[in-house]
Design a protein around this motif. Structure first.
Motif, PDB file in Angstrom:
ATOM      1  N   MET A   1      45.469  39.824  41.008  1.00 62.10           N
ATOM      2  CA  MET A   1      44.363  38.880  40.792  1.00 62.10           C
ATOM      3  C   MET A   1      43.427  38.995  41.982  1.00 62.10           C
ATOM      4  N   LEU A   4      38.909  34.501  41.894  1.00 54.97           N
ATOM      5  CA  LEU A   4      39.109  33.286  41.107  1.00 54.97           C
ATOM      6  C   LEU A   4      37.884  32.968  40.267  1.00 54.97           C
ATOM      7  N   SER A 304      45.900  34.876  32.641  1.00 53.00           N
ATOM      8  CA  SER A 304      44.454  34.653  32.755  1.00 53.00           C
ATOM      9  C   SER A 304      44.099  33.185  32.565  1.00 53.00           C
ATOM     10  N   THR A 307      44.890  31.429  35.754  1.00 59.34           N
ATOM     11  CA  THR A 307      43.867  31.716  36.760  1.00 59.34           C
ATOM     12  C   THR A 307      42.592  30.918  36.503  1.00 59.34           C
ATOM     13  N   ARG A 310      43.173  27.225  37.349  1.00 58.64           N
ATOM     14  CA  ARG A 310      43.140  26.950  38.782  1.00 58.64           C
ATOM     15  C   ARG A 310      41.715  27.065  39.320  1.00 58.64           C
TER      16      ARG A 310
END
Length: 416
Positions: A1, A4, A304, A307, A310
């Motif tokens: 990752m 973000l 995903s 992610t 978040r």
């Protein structure tokens, strides 16, 4: 990752089932909770009232302010009406300060006094009235011996003591007293068997002492029965000042003794054993009974989505500094692997060393790489997006360009 947030396109609108519900109105919440709140308030008020009433009622045996059956508030009011001033005390020191020769001292629990305290009370020269003394009789009146005569009952006086003749039958018993009496103050009244339950004699100091085998004639419960009130007024109303002494355990220095000091020696050992048993039981119940059993998750969530969720939280909380630190930390770990390093902590020295290696590998200036990997946090969301793009670009160049190769021509690196 690697990032973000990659762009600022609007997030997809959640479905109706995922939309947060509107906050419940205050009036609706009050209507739902007012009945439990009223019940709790009623219970608390009732408990406070009961506690106040019980504290005023249960003040102890022969308490001049006690209104329960074993209290003596009724007698205290009668004595006050007769002009007798009552001074309640709890310690021997207070007795010595409040008592003068010729006063009357009522001792409700004489057996709580030590030999030294008895001598102090006798030395006041006051007229003493003792309620059911047993172990302390030897100090107050050495010529008398206490004898158990049974529960209190209504007994005729059968003596020439003026207070007893005026009172007539009264409720006495419990303890009787036998032995030689003083010639000047001696009298035996209310005899049960061969023992007198009311005795007057003289102390070692010569002051009069009255011993009654039971405190029943003085209590609220029995004061209005038979001749109890007349007898109590006669015994305690000789002078215009009555010192009402309800002793408490005192130390040799004169201070009161705490509850723990009055406990038997075995209580401490028993408490220690109980604590050990509780600790062993807690350890037994808290032990692991076996290995952890993994459970299949009911729903599989794509990485995903985690992610993006978040990222939304960071964006909602304006946590740009924290998000930038996470992006740089992840890039540092990947770049370390690319260049064959194994740095454990992203310290400033490690970042500078890695920046030098990456700059040599990509052909960028060292200062430029250090700014990307360890510069100040972005000031806005757009800066955070630019930082994520720069980190991606830096990783891509480092992964495809061999060491010593010339960098490609870039019109604008976009690095601040």
């Amino acid at each position: 990752m690697s990032r973000l947030v990659t762009h600022e396109r609007p997030l997809p609108r959640p479905s109706r089932g995922d939309e947060p519900s509107a906050p419940e109105p205050l009036a609706s919440r009050w209507r739902r909770w007012r009945l439990p709140a009223a019940v709790i308030a009623l219970v608390l008020v009732t408990a406070v009232i009961i506690g106040i009433v019980q504290s005023s009622m249960s003040r102890g045996t022969l308490d001049p302010e006690g209104i329960d059956a074993q209290g003596a508030r009724a007698l205290a009011r009668l004595l006050d009406d007769q002009g007798v001033k009552i001074t309640p005390v709890r310690t021997t020191e207070a007795v010595l300060e409040a008592t003068s020769p010729g006063d009357t001292v009522l001792v409700t629990v004489p057996d709580l006094l030590t030999a030294g305290q008895v001598n102090d009370v006798v030395d006041t020269g006051a007229r003493l009235v003792l309620v059911a003394p047993q172990a302390s009789v030897e100090q107050f009146a050495p010529e008398l011996d206490p004898v158990r005569v049974g529960p209190p009952e209504v007994v005729e006086p059968a003596c020439d003591l003026p207070e007893a003749r005026r009172a007539g039958p009264a409720r006495l018993g419990g303890l009787g007293y036998e032995g030689e009496l003083s010639r000047t103050h001696g009298a035996r009244c209310y005899t049960v068997g061969d023992s007198a339950t009311l005795v007057t004699t003289a102390s070692a100091g010569g002051s009069p002492v009255t011993l009654i085998g039971s405190g029943d004639p003085l209590t609220n419960e029995h004061l209005d029965q038979d001749g109890n009130a007349a007898l109590a007024l006669g015994l305690l109303g000789h002078s215009d000042h009555l010192v009402w002494y309800r002793p408490v355990p005192e130390s040799a220095e004169g201070g009161t003794v705490s509850l723990t000091d009055q406990l038997p020696d075995w209580v401490g050992a028993a408490a220690l054993q109980l604590a050990v048993a509780v600790a062993l039981a807690a350890a037994w119940r808290a032990r692991r009974l076996g290995r952890l059993v993994p459970e299949q998750l009911p729903v599989a969530v794509r990485a995903s989505e985690t992610t993006e969720g978040r990222a939304r939280l960071y964006r909602r909380g304006h946590a740009r500094e924290h998000a930038a630190a996470l992006l740089r930390e992840a890039s540092l770990r990947r770049l370390d692997r690319m260049v064959g390093r194994r740095s454990s902590t992203p310290s400033p020295a490690a970042v500078a060393e890695l920046a030098a290696v990456v700059a040599e590998r990509t052909g960028r200036p060292v200062e430029q790489v250090e700014t990307v990997l360890g510069g100040p946090p972005p000031a806005d969301d757009a800066g955070l997006v630019r930082l994520a793009d720069e980190l991606d670009t830096l990783e891509a160049e480092c992964s495809v360009r061999p060491a010593g190769a010339a960098p490609p021509t870039r019109k604008d690196s976009g690095i601040p």
